[in-house]
Design a protein around this motif. Structure first.
Motif, PDB file in Angstrom:
ATOM      1  N   THR A   1       0.495  -5.943  -7.880  1.00 53.15           N
ATOM      2  CA  THR A   1       0.673  -5.765  -6.445  1.00 53.15           C
ATOM      3  C   THR A   1       0.821  -4.287  -6.082  1.00 53.15           C
ATOM      4  O   THR A   1       1.360  -3.493  -6.850  1.00 53.15           O
ATOM      5  N   PHE A   2       0.332  -3.956  -4.905  1.00 48.50           N
ATOM      6  CA  PHE A   2       0.496  -2.621  -4.362  1.00 48.50           C
ATOM      7  C   PHE A   2       0.316  -2.673  -2.854  1.00 48.50           C
ATOM      8  O   PHE A   2      -0.214  -3.640  -2.308  1.00 48.50           O
ATOM      9  N   VAL A   3       0.799  -1.650  -2.178  1.00 45.11           N
ATOM     10  CA  VAL A   3       0.646  -1.504  -0.737  1.00 45.11           C
ATOM     11  C   VAL A   3      -0.337  -0.372  -0.493  1.00 45.11           C
ATOM     12  O   VAL A   3      -0.281   0.671  -1.156  1.00 45.11           O
ATOM     13  N   ARG A   4      -1.257  -0.586   0.454  1.00 45.40           N
ATOM     14  CA  ARG A   4      -2.137   0.485   0.941  1.00 45.40           C
ATOM     15  C   ARG A   4      -1.746   0.732   2.388  1.00 45.40           C
ATOM     16  O   ARG A   4      -1.572  -0.211   3.165  1.00 45.40           O
ATOM     17  N   GLN A   5      -1.599   2.008   2.760  1.00 45.38           N
ATOM     18  CA  GLN A   5      -1.044   2.306   4.075  1.00 45.38           C
ATOM     19  C   GLN A   5      -1.696   3.526   4.707  1.00 45.38           C
ATOM     20  O   GLN A   5      -1.884   4.553   4.048  1.00 45.38           O
ATOM     21  N   VAL A   6      -2.065   3.401   5.975  1.00 48.12           N
ATOM     22  CA  VAL A   6      -2.447   4.506   6.842  1.00 48.12           C
ATOM     23  C   VAL A   6      -1.664   4.316   8.138  1.00 48.12           C
ATOM     24  O   VAL A   6      -1.074   3.259   8.370  1.00 48.12           O
ATOM     25  N   GLU A   7      -1.657   5.323   8.972  1.00 47.80           N
ATOM     26  CA  GLU A   7      -0.935   5.192  10.240  1.00 47.80           C
ATOM     27  C   GLU A   7      -1.475   3.994  11.018  1.00 47.80           C
ATOM     28  O   GLU A   7      -2.676   3.867  11.246  1.00 47.80           O
ATOM     29  N   GLY A   8      -0.589   3.087  11.375  1.00 51.15           N
ATOM     30  CA  GLY A   8      -0.970   1.922  12.168  1.00 51.15           C
ATOM     31  C   GLY A   8      -1.380   0.699  11.368  1.00 51.15           C
ATOM     32  O   GLY A   8      -1.618  -0.362  11.948  1.00 51.15           O
ATOM     33  N   GLU A   9      -1.494   0.812  10.042  1.00 52.20           N
ATOM     34  CA  GLU A   9      -1.897  -0.344   9.245  1.00 52.20           C
ATOM     35  C   GLU A   9      -1.310  -0.254   7.837  1.00 52.20           C
ATOM     36  O   GLU A   9      -1.423   0.762   7.175  1.00 52.20           O
TER      37      GLU A   9
END
Length: 92
Positions: free
Chosen positions: A24-32
């Motif tokens: 598992t991992f999280v992918r993140q950009v501003e707003g998502e």
């Protein structure tokens, strides 16, 4: 995948799993922000949970299965923006 900027260019944050068969991992950009849960086994897995020690997430979050489009139970964030013992899908 192309519909979600976080999956294309987002920062990656490792999420801990109590099962070696779940990655598992999280992918993140501003707003998502997208949590990616991968079953590395050929069989469905139901006895697992995942933990994120901390992140920039705040408040109440919503969880949606991007493959099937249905709502799933969302994690409850702690003060550090993480969660403990989260099980997003009954069987993966």
């Amino acid at each position: 995948r192309n519909e979600h900027p976080a999956l294309m260019v987002g920062d990656t944050i490792k999420v801990d799993s109590d099962s070696q068969e779940v990655y598992t991992f999280v992918r993140q950009v501003e707003g998502e922000t997208i949590l990616v849960v991968i079953n590395l086994n050929r069989e469905a897995i139901s006895d697992y949970s995942i933990t994120l020690d901390g992140s920039q997430l705040t408040g109440t979050v919503q969880a949606i299965d991007l493959l099937n489009g249905f709502d799933i139970p969302a994690p409850v964030l702690d003060d550090a923006g993480g969660f403990t013992g989260y099980k997003p899908l009954e069987d993966i």
